[in-house]
Design a protein around this motif. Structure first.
Motif, PDB file in Angstrom:
ATOM      1  N   LEU A  73      -2.597   4.582  -7.600  1.00  0.00           N
ATOM      2  CA  LEU A  73      -3.996   5.013  -7.608  1.00  0.00           C
ATOM      3  C   LEU A  73      -4.101   6.526  -7.752  1.00  0.00           C
TER       4      LEU A  73
ATOM      5  N   TYR B  31     -13.199   9.048  -4.850  1.00  0.00           N
ATOM      6  CA  TYR B  31     -13.087   9.584  -6.207  1.00  0.00           C
ATOM      7  C   TYR B  31     -14.108  10.697  -6.424  1.00  0.00           C
TER       8      TYR B  31
ATOM      9  N   TYR C 286      -9.181  10.707  -8.614  1.00  0.00           N
ATOM     10  CA  TYR C 286      -8.786  10.197  -7.303  1.00  0.00           C
ATOM     11  C   TYR C 286      -8.585  11.343  -6.316  1.00  0.00           C
TER      12      TYR C 286
ATOM     13  N   THR D   8      -7.153   8.167   0.035  1.00  0.00           N
ATOM     14  CA  THR D   8      -7.455   6.853   0.618  1.00  0.00           C
ATOM     15  C   THR D   8      -7.285   6.942   2.125  1.00  0.00           C
TER      16      THR D   8
ATOM     17  N   TYR E 186       0.828  -1.205   0.000  1.00  0.00           N
ATOM     18  CA  TYR E 186       0.000   0.000   0.000  1.00  0.00           C
ATOM     19  C   TYR E 186       0.862   1.254   0.000  1.00  0.00           C
TER      20      TYR E 186
ATOM     21  N   LEU F 140      -0.902   2.936  -3.510  1.00  0.00           N
ATOM     22  CA  LEU F 140      -1.535   4.246  -3.378  1.00  0.00           C
ATOM     23  C   LEU F 140      -0.924   5.277  -4.317  1.00  0.00           C
TER      24      LEU F 140
ATOM     25  N   HIS G  17     -11.258   4.322  -0.796  1.00  0.00           N
ATOM     26  CA  HIS G  17     -10.658   5.108  -1.861  1.00  0.00           C
ATOM     27  C   HIS G  17     -11.710   6.085  -2.402  1.00  0.00           C
TER      28      HIS G  17
END
Length: 232
Positions: free
Chosen positions: A155, A183, A161, A164, A147, A152, A181
């Motif tokens: 992402l 968005y 985005y 998170t 992660y 991350l 997460h």
């Protein structure tokens, strides 16, 4: 210093022939969320609808907590007792009409997308990809490293985005880990093509395939009350 936490509450109507979705929503939005806020355990209450019509938990309420220890204290029982009678349901017990599934978490990480750190909750993403995972036995450290060192960051390059927020269950029951997460788009506008590339890396495939549990839901924000400038 207290550890922040999250009260995660999934819900569904027990008998749709007796309680409509509209009545359930009216109870939650006009009565229950204000009641929880009035008790002072959280400053903001967020409610989402699951885009999966077959989900056993079609709605999710999120209550960020300044101190996760609340979830293991007698104060939680008091909150449940104080809020169980409902005017919407003619002063009857809400547990006769709605099933609730409460999960308690402590926060382990907040990751802000590029250029998002100075944005308040008023600009929160309308969609949350909610991922509950249980890593392979003995792989908690690698799971966390994945992660923090790859997933991350990748992402954050996806369209829309925001951020998170990661949590770990207080009771130790599996799946122990939760990632929310956010968005800034509608669920059907999620950058699915980019997300597929993110999870296609060798490290991602190893973590996901070896995981004992991988549950993914897409949630759409339907209600925000309290101090909506606050983030999770």
């Amino acid at each position: 210093m207290p550890t922040p936490g999250l009260m995660f509450v999934g819900s569904r109507v027990l008998d749709p022939s007796k309680t409509s979705d509209a009545t359930s929503n009216a109870f939650y939005d006009k009565e229950h969320l204000p009641d929880v806020l009035d008790h002072g355990i959280t400053k903001v209450a967020l409610r989402y609808k699951n885009t999966n019509a077959e989900s056993p938990m079609p709605y999710v309420a999120l209550y960020p907590l300044e101190d996760a220890s609340f979830l293991q204290s007698p104060d939680l029982g008091k909150l449940v007792e104080d809020t169980k009678m409902s005017k919407t349901f003619n002063n009857t017990d809400i547990y006769e009409h709605i099933h609730f599934e409460l999960r308690g978490y402590e926060k382990i990480q907040t990751f802000e997308g590029y250029g998002q750190a100075d944005k308040s909750g008023k600009e929160r993403g309308q969609t949350i990809v909610c991922v509950a995972m249980e890593p392979a036995e003995g792989q908690d450290h690698e799971f966390d490293e994945w992660y923090r060192k790859q997933h991350l960051d990748m992402l954050a390059m996806c369209r829309g985005y925001r951020r998170t927020t990661r949590y770990k269950k207080l009771d130790g029951q599996k799946p122990r880990y939760l990632a929310l997460h956010e968005y800034a788009c509608k669920p059907d506008e999620l950058p699915g093509d980019q997300i597929k590339q993110v999870v296609a890396t060798e490290w991602s495939q190893k973590i996901i395939k070896e995981s004992l549990v991988f549950d993914r839901d897409v949630l759409e924000l339907v209600q925000a009350q309290g101090d909506t400038s606050l983030n999770l």
